[in-house]
Write a protein that holds these residues in place. Structure first.
Motif, PDB file in Angstrom:
ATOM      1  N   GLU A  26       0.850  -1.200   0.000  1.00  0.00           N
ATOM      2  CA  GLU A  26       0.000   0.000   0.000  1.00  0.00           C
ATOM      3  C   GLU A  26       0.881   1.244   0.000  1.00  0.00           C
ATOM      4  OE1 GLU A  26      -3.695   1.983   2.530  1.00  0.00           O
ATOM      5  OE2 GLU A  26      -2.986  -0.040   2.992  1.00  0.00           O
ATOM      6  N   PRO A  27       0.691   2.156  -0.972  1.00  0.00           N
ATOM      7  CA  PRO A  27       1.576   3.324  -1.094  1.00  0.00           C
ATOM      8  C   PRO A  27       1.275   4.382  -0.028  1.00  0.00           C
ATOM      9  CG  PRO A  27      -0.162   3.446  -2.728  1.00  0.00           C
ATOM     10  CD  PRO A  27      -0.327   2.113  -2.043  1.00  0.00           C
ATOM     11  N   LYS A  28       2.284   5.156   0.272  1.00  0.00           N
ATOM     12  CA  LYS A  28       2.081   6.306   1.142  1.00  0.00           C
ATOM     13  C   LYS A  28       1.495   7.453   0.318  1.00  0.00           C
ATOM     14  CE  LYS A  28       5.926   5.131   4.205  1.00  0.00           C
ATOM     15  NZ  LYS A  28       7.216   5.583   4.791  1.00  0.00           N
ATOM     16  N   VAL A  29       0.553   8.162   0.901  1.00  0.00           N
ATOM     17  CA  VAL A  29      -0.109   9.243   0.173  1.00  0.00           C
ATOM     18  C   VAL A  29       0.134  10.557   0.889  1.00  0.00           C
ATOM     19  CG1 VAL A  29      -1.883   7.728  -0.778  1.00  0.00           C
ATOM     20  CG2 VAL A  29      -2.281   8.849   1.413  1.00  0.00           C
ATOM     21  N   ALA A  30       0.115  11.630   0.108  1.00  0.00           N
ATOM     22  CA  ALA A  30       0.353  12.970   0.650  1.00  0.00           C
ATOM     23  C   ALA A  30      -0.947  13.700   0.955  1.00  0.00           C
ATOM     24  CB  ALA A  30       1.178  13.793  -0.342  1.00  0.00           C
ATOM     25  N   VAL A  31      -2.080  13.091   0.610  1.00  0.00           N
ATOM     26  CA  VAL A  31      -3.398  13.701   0.834  1.00  0.00           C
ATOM     27  C   VAL A  31      -4.108  12.893   1.910  1.00  0.00           C
ATOM     28  CG1 VAL A  31      -5.624  14.264  -0.216  1.00  0.00           C
ATOM     29  CG2 VAL A  31      -3.508  14.544  -1.523  1.00  0.00           C
ATOM     30  N   ASP A  32      -4.748  13.569   2.833  1.00  0.00           N
ATOM     31  CA  ASP A  32      -5.500  12.865   3.869  1.00  0.00           C
ATOM     32  C   ASP A  32      -6.726  12.198   3.254  1.00  0.00           C
ATOM     33  OD1 ASP A  32      -3.749  13.630   5.843  1.00  0.00           O
ATOM     34  OD2 ASP A  32      -4.851  15.478   6.330  1.00  0.00           O
ATOM     35  N   ILE A  33      -6.774  10.896   3.352  1.00  0.00           N
ATOM     36  CA  ILE A  33      -7.924  10.145   2.843  1.00  0.00           C
ATOM     37  C   ILE A  33      -8.335   9.116   3.880  1.00  0.00           C
ATOM     38  CG2 ILE A  33      -7.380  10.426   0.393  1.00  0.00           C
ATOM     39  CD1 ILE A  33      -6.173   7.625   0.434  1.00  0.00           C
ATOM     40  N   GLU A  34      -9.567   8.686   3.765  1.00  0.00           N
ATOM     41  CA  GLU A  34     -10.103   7.642   4.623  1.00  0.00           C
ATOM     42  C   GLU A  34     -10.398   6.416   3.761  1.00  0.00           C
ATOM     43  OE1 GLU A  34     -13.499   9.117   6.649  1.00  0.00           O
ATOM     44  OE2 GLU A  34     -12.393  10.698   7.711  1.00  0.00           O
ATOM     45  N   PRO A  35     -10.623   5.263   4.388  1.00  0.00           N
ATOM     46  CA  PRO A  35     -10.919   4.063   3.587  1.00  0.00           C
ATOM     47  C   PRO A  35     -12.069   4.248   2.615  1.00  0.00           C
ATOM     48  CG  PRO A  35     -10.450   3.449   5.854  1.00  0.00           C
ATOM     49  CD  PRO A  35     -10.485   4.951   5.823  1.00  0.00           C
ATOM     50  N   ARG A  36     -13.073   5.056   3.000  1.00  0.00           N
ATOM     51  CA  ARG A  36     -14.237   5.227   2.120  1.00  0.00           C
ATOM     52  C   ARG A  36     -14.057   6.356   1.106  1.00  0.00           C
ATOM     53  NH1 ARG A  36     -15.886   7.414   7.095  1.00  0.00           N
ATOM     54  NH2 ARG A  36     -16.457   9.614   7.037  1.00  0.00           N
ATOM     55  N   SER A  37     -12.910   7.031   1.114  1.00  0.00           N
ATOM     56  CA  SER A  37     -12.678   8.122   0.172  1.00  0.00           C
ATOM     57  C   SER A  37     -12.599   7.576  -1.253  1.00  0.00           C
ATOM     58  CB  SER A  37     -11.375   8.851   0.505  1.00  0.00           C
ATOM     59  OG  SER A  37     -11.423   9.430   1.792  1.00  0.00           O
TER      60      SER A  37
END
Length: 573
Positions: free
Chosen positions: A440-451
């Motif tokens: 699973e990649p690291k992301v720079a944007v705050d996201i949730e599982p349901r995003s």
């Protein structure tokens, strides 16, 4: 305990010594009884044998009781249909539950429900309260319990035995059922003749107890879930999508429906064959059903040898044709001594065909979806049986049992002909374990599982000479992506840079994207490696993972967030 100096070396030690000397030992012959070496499978197998015995005694009681409650042939045939119709109706939901929840608890719930219904059926029969439709209602409820039980039980086989032993375990399950079928119906007929249908229903109720005890004591290994469970509708949709995108399983399902439709004639019309063609009573009916079961046991023990001699497709075509011949013989016979051998051949074909179908599905589906794949296969099989039970009952009502049996023979021959177009795959175990390359990649944007939705693009650089091979590989990659849950898969070619190709697809949420990426199996690695080998240049393909946003939903004064920078493609995309 100290080592015994006089003890013989173990098989493992002997193999190690041979290997050290550079000698490769000959492979050990595979035993069809290997699954019985597993204690839990052995215990469940024995308990299932008793439960199957009770179920067949109950079936004899219900079928014969219907002949006294109604003179209509189609009502007699509907007894069989009422137990198979629920599997067609509810099996997919049951398969989704089996893949997402504790299979042992599902089995306990299903067995407990069928025990309660069997007790109520015995009570109603004892007090003389049963009407034809009420009897069908009880058998329908027992069928509902079977619909919940079957996917969890079939998919639990892979939890009880090694994957290599799955075909043998499936065959042994058929042996257990058909051992019971070879003696249960005859004893059931004797019970009904001596004590009435109520006694048959009581025997069935007691037969559930042993299996309930074994399942209650079983402690299967717990699988830790990293991702949240799929909702029921999403899980059902994922199962349908996987099967729809799996050509091997699709072929099995079509052939299973055809076999269920034509093959059920022997079981659906057997009470009428015993009563009208042979002029017998419940004991004759039980003996005839026992002949079917005895043939099935023989067929199960022949299965390993036949599968070594014939391809899967050749074996299934042969069983279709042999069953058709048996149905025709039953149609013209008026004596037990001709009908019994025909039923024995039909029973052998029954178990050979259905165990081959079942094992093919189990070996063509990974563990995350095997319950749903089996449930769809069972829906097709039991749907064919339900449709066939009605069709052959209707044909008997208007044309007679003899003509119905002859018509079913033609239907089975047509089912054999389907093999010219829908060829079954070889019965071999694919490596369907997770590929486990993807991280699973690291992301720079705050996201949730349901995003979501999450859009993924992958940039490929392909030489002109490799385009044809690339397109062939991407066609298979498209099937795998969509099968595992990717949506709107497309392949784009840059108009200014002909070597640049962009693979694009999306997932509804981030958690569904992660789920889809983790479903790639070892068997899928060949396609991924083929595509990656065609990519030119020193750097791997570039992957962009983006989340779709509507500008109208941004808070006032908040700048739009950009997706994280592109990164080289990791294994799995």
């Amino acid at each position: 305990m100290p080592d015994d100096p006089h003890a013989q070396p173990t098989a493992d030690v002997a193999k190690a010594e041979l290997a050290a000397e550079g000698v490769t030992p000959a492979p050990e012959p595979y035993s069809a009884f290997a699954p019985l070496r597993q204690p839990i499978f052995r215990a469940v197998w024995i308990a299932s044998l008793a439960s199957n015995f009770g179920g067949l005694v109950q079936m004899v009681g219900a079928a014969w009781l219907m002949t006294s409650l109604s003179n209509s042939p189609d009502m007699v045939a509907l007894v069989q249909a009422s137990t198979t119709l629920p599997v067609m109706m509810f099996s997919l939901a049951a398969g989704a539950l089996a893949d997402n929840y504790d299979r042992r608890r599902i089995l306990l719930t299903a067995q407990g429900f069928m025990l309660a219904v069997s007790i109520l059926l015995a009570v109603f029969a004892w007090h003389g309260l049963l009407s034809p439709w009420l009897l069908l209602g009880f058998t329908f409820l027992i069928g509902c319990g079977n619909a919940l039980n079957n996917p969890a039980w079939q998919s639990s086989v892979g939890d009880m035995v090694p994957r290599r032993d799955v075909p043998a375990a499936v065959t042994l399950n058929s042996v257990a059922f058909n051992i019971a079928r070879s003696v249960g119906p005859a004893i059931g007929g004797a019970i009904v003749a001596a004590a009435g249908a109520v006694a048959a229903f009581v025997v069935n109720a007691f037969s559930y107890i042993g299996l309930l005890v074994v399942l209650a004591r079983w402690q299967p290994p717990r699988v830790e879930r990293v991702l949240p469970r799929e909702t029921l509708l999403i899980a059902m949709g994922a199962g349908v999508r996987y099967v729809a995108m799996s050509p091997n399983i699709r072929s099995v399902i079509l052939r299973a429906f055809a076999f269920g439709f034509g093959g059920i004639v022997a079981l659906a019309l057997l009470p009428l064959i015993a009563r009208d063609l042979i002029k017998g009573g419940p004991l004759v009916y039980g003996v005839l059903l026992g002949a079917f079961g005895a043939g099935a046991v023989v067929g199960a023990f022949m299965s390993a040898r036949l599968r070594r001699m014939l391809t899967t497709e050749a074996l299934v075509r042969a069983t279709f044709a042999a069953y058709a011949t048996s149905a025709a013989v039953m149609g013209v016979s008026t004596t037990m001594w001709l009908t019994m051998p025909a039923l024995a051949v039909a029973g052998a074909c029954w178990v050979l065909t259905l165990s081959t179908f079942n094992a093919t599905v189990q070996l063509s589906a990974p563990r995350w979806v095997v319950g749903r794949a089996l449930s769809i296969y069972q829906m097709a099989t039991f749907g064919g049986m339900a449709a066939g039970s009605w069709a052959w009952g209707y044909a008997t009502l208007h044309l007679g049992a003899q003509q119905a049996l002859l018509l079913s023979a033609f239907a089975l021959l047509a089912g054999a002909g389907l093999g010219l177009r829908y060829v079954l795959p070889p019965l071999e175990a694919l490596n369907l374990d997770p590929l486990s390359r993807w991280r699973e990649p690291k992301v720079a944007v705050d996201i949730e599982p349901r995003s979501g939705p999450v859009i993924v693009t992958i940039e490929w650089l392909i030489r002109e000479d490799d385009v044809v091979e690339f397109l062939k590989a991407m066609a298979e990659r498209k099937r795998i992506r969509r099968r595992d849950g990717a949506r709107h898969w497309t392949l784009l070619r840059d108009l200014t840079d002909p070597e640049l190709w962009i693979e694009r697809y999306d997932s509804p949420t981030w958690v569904e994207y992660v789920r889809q990426a983790q479903r790639v199996t070892q068997a899928d690695a060949e396609i991924s490696d083929r595509v990656r080998a065609l990519h030119k240049g020193p750097n791997p393909p570039v992957v962009h993972r983006m989340i779709e946003r509507e500008t109208a939903t941004l808070p006032r004064g908040l700048p739009a967030q950009h997706p994280h920078p592109p990164e080289p493609m990791g294994h799995g995309g």
